[in-house]
Write an enzyme that holds these catalytic residues in place. Sequence first.
Site, PDB file in Angstrom:
ATOM      1  N   ASP A  60       8.051 100.937 -38.938  1.00  0.00           N
ATOM      2  CA  ASP A  60       8.911 100.619 -37.993  1.00  0.00           C
ATOM      3  C   ASP A  60      10.364 100.674 -38.941  1.00  0.00           C
ATOM      4  OD1 ASP A  60       9.962  99.994 -35.465  1.00  0.00           O
ATOM      5  OD2 ASP A  60      10.528  98.041 -36.187  1.00  0.00           O
TER       6      ASP A  60
ATOM      7  N   CYS B 291      13.973 102.096 -32.670  1.00  0.00           N
ATOM      8  CA  CYS B 291      14.586 101.676 -31.438  1.00  0.00           C
ATOM      9  C   CYS B 291      15.807 102.524 -31.135  1.00  0.00           C
ATOM     10  CB  CYS B 291      14.954 100.203 -31.528  1.00  0.00           C
ATOM     11  SG  CYS B 291      15.807  99.550 -32.902  1.00  0.00           S
TER      12      CYS B 291
END
Length: 352
Positions: free
Chosen positions: A106, A159
Amino acid sequence: QGFASRQEVVSAVPVTLLGVDAGHAVLDMCAAPGSKTLQALEKVGSDGIGSEGGSVVANEVSAWRGHVLARRCAVQGHSCKGFAVVQHRAQTFPGPTGIFDRIVCDVPCSGDGALRKYPEKWKNWSPHIGRQLHALQLQIALRASALLRVGGVLSYSTCSFNPIENEAVVAAVLRSTGGALELLAAPRLPGLEVRPGQRRWRVVDEALGPLASHEAAMREVPKLQRRRYRKTMWPPEGEAVPPLERCVRLLPFLQNTGGFFVALLRKTTPWPLPRTFSPNVGLSLKPPSAPPTEDVLPGCSKDTLHELESALGPLPKSWPSRLYAKGRRRVFLCAASLQSLLVSPRSRRLGV
């Protein structure tokens, strides 16, 4: 007594799709604040204090954030015997290649998918942030690919909505690894609406507008700004275009969530390949050095074991060889799967 950990739905998707099982060795490349690490730790954790589970290594480059991460995960109790927090730059994470079954990647991103949750991001957000982070994101993904075991699965996530941070990085990883990785179709999660990844996108300069190619950027962009653009930012061309529609995009308007991007990559063949050197004429070669000896974790003293038995009762037979002493009064129970990583001659204990 139990505990609850809050996490946004879309943030839980990468680890959920990754298919972490008990016994897996898992690496979280950019772990803080730790919600995905907690997910993985729960899945690999053992069923009891005397049983064995998998291992989770959480990497965080910031010492302060790593400390917060360790305290947050410590509430897992006995499951933490297979958990370690390390501090390294993710793109140069040390250790031998091919040692982890699952990797959570991530990466740092521009964060425009979280603008609804953090509207203050609008003050500092700019389109050029995605271009600035593209190279770092690719470096981290490639290092994760090297650390992944053959047959293992890696989740790459951000994101962000920007394809330069998402599909462009995935396409560059697939091209750079020469077919050693394959892009998987993500399993469908019941009740969760998603959109497929993009196969085409444009690279836009704030002053010049859309740039057709890297060559066009090198012609049109001022010389001092050319380093902002890399060939890997543009969509792949030709017949060998990867199936980028297998990537998953989670969009806020679908189910009132944040924005997220996830891609699953499975390693099918060893990468990178071992280096081979051909001796040059007149070059004196040193004889090969002896293989490094195994490091040994510092064990507990007999007095410490006696104190533990007085407090806890008879200890399981495997404990004396699994207790890791840190100073005089700090003792950690280390699962067998994590112990094998910590004593690896080339891992240098991964900087625990």
